[in-house]
Design an enzyme around this catalytic site. Structure first.
Site, PDB file in Angstrom:
ATOM      1  CB  SER A 135      -0.846  -0.080   1.187  1.00 38.19           C
ATOM      2  OG  SER A 135      -0.193   0.037   2.341  1.00 38.19           O
ATOM      3  CE  LYS A 137      -2.830   2.261   4.682  1.00 42.41           C
ATOM      4  NZ  LYS A 137      -2.747   1.426   3.511  1.00 42.41           N
TER       5      LYS A 137
END
Length: 293
Positions: A59, A132
Site C-alpha cells: 500500500s 500511511k
C-alpha cells in the site's frame, strides 16, 4: 632483632605493596547476565523510544516495499503534533479492515518466537497496525479531484510525486473499497487525521475507511533500515513542506494526550538501574583487562 620495629613481616605489610586482585566472574555466569541486560535494554527501547516495523503489504509502494523494515520514532508525537506529509504507523479503528490476513502458525515455538520478537520490536505488525502518509489534520477539508486529478486540501491542489500508480478516475465509488480516485470532500473532525497510502490503486485508507484518531498513532517512520541496499531517510516531501509553511496550524484542536506521569515515574528507576548495571559491567571488564597476569 625481633624487638626492632618493622623487623617482622605482617599480613598487612605484605598486602601493602601489591595489587589486590578481584575475583573474576566465570564466563558461564557473565554471558547470561549480559544477555539479560541486552534483552532488557531492547525491551525498554522498543517500548519507549524506537521500534522496528515490518512492511507487510504494497500500500506504500514505491516509497516502501513489501519486506522493508523501518524504524519508528515513538516519542516524537509526545513533544509535538503530526505534520502533513509524514509517514506514520497507527492502530486502525474498527472500520479499518486488515490489509494482510496470512495464516499464522500456532505451534509453541512459533508463538514463543512471536512473543520474544514483539518484546524487542522485530516481529511482524498486528492486524490492526497500519502505515500511511498524513494528508489532512483536524479541520482540514480533503477532496479529490481537481482538473488534473490531484487531491485538494482546503481547496489547494497538492502535487504528489511519490504516487507511482494512482486509482482510476472513472472507477465508481465504493464505500468499502478505495477503487476510485474520486471521493467527496471530507472535513476532518477534531482529534483525527486523514491518511492515505502512496500506492493509491491498492491502498485501503481514509478515502473509504474514514479518518483515524491521532491518539492511535504509534509513531513516525523516519528511516528504512533493511534491506541495506534501500537504506534511506523518510523525510517530508517538498510539496508538503511548502504547504505546511503556509498552513502551519491545524484548523481544529489536535487533542493530543500527555504522557502518563505515573508510568514515567515508575519506568525511570528501572531504566536508571539497567544503565548503572551496564556501566558497572563495562567498568569491571575494563579493570579486569588492566590487572596483571
Amino acid at each position: 632483632m625481633d624487638g626492632y620495629p618493622g623487623s617482622r613481616s605482617t599480613p598487612s605489610g605484605r598486602r601493602r605493596g601489591r595489587t589486590v586482585r578481584r575475583k573474576e566472574m566465570p564466563l558461564w555466569q557473565e554471558l547470561p547476565l549480559l544477555l539479560v541486560v541486552a534483552f532488557c535494554l531492547a525491551v525498554l527501547i522498543r517500548t519507549f523510544l524506537v521500534q522496528a516495523f515490518f512492511i507487510p503489504s504494497g500500500s506504500m509502494e514505491n516509497t516502501l516495499l513489501v519486506g522493508d523494515r523501518v524504524l519508528v520514532n515513538k516519542v516524537v508525537y509526545d513533544m509535538r503534533d503530526p505534520v502533513r506529509g509524514e509517514i506514520v504507523v497507527f492502530r486502525g479503528t474498527d472500520n479499518w479492515a486488515p490489509e494482510v490476513t496470512e495464516p499464522v502458525s500456532q505451534t509453541f515455538t512459533a508463538k514463543l518466537g512471536r512473543t520474544i520478537g514483539d518484546l524487542v520490536g522485530v516481529s511482524r505488525p498486528g492486524e490492526r497496525d497500519f502505515i500511511k502518509r498524513v494528508i489532512g489534520l483536524p479541520g482540514d477539508r480533503v477532496a479529490c479531484c481537481d482538473a488534473q486529478g490531484r487531491i485538494t486540501v482546503n481547496g489547494e491542489s497538492i502535487d504528489e510525486p511519490y504516487v507511482e500508480e494512482n486509482s482510476p478516475l472513472d472507477a465508481p465509488a465504493n464505500p468499502r473499497q478505495c477503487t476510485s480516485r474520486r471521493f467527496d470532500e471530507v472535513t476532518i473532525p477534531p482529534g483525527e487525521m486523514f491518511v492515505m497510502g502512496d500506492h493509491r490503486l491498492v491502498s485501503q485508507d481514509a478515502r473509504c475507511q474514514g479518518p483515524v484518531p491521532i491518539d492511535n498513532v504509534i509513531g513516525r517512520a523516519f528511516v528504512i533500515v533493511w534491506p541495506s541496499s534501500r537504506l534511506t531517510s523518510l523525510s517530508v516531501p517538498d510539496t508538503w513542506k511548502d504547504y505546511d509553511a503556509a498552513h502551519p496550524v491545524a484548523a481544529a484542536p489536535l487533542r493530543r494526550q500527555a504522557p502518563d506521569p505515573v508510568t514515567t515515574a515508575l519506568s525511570l528507576p528501572f531504566m536508571l538501574s539497567v544503565g548503572l548495571s551496564v556501566r558497572s559491567g563495562l567498568t569491571f571488564s575494563a579493570r579486569r583487562r588492566r590487572l596483571p597476569s
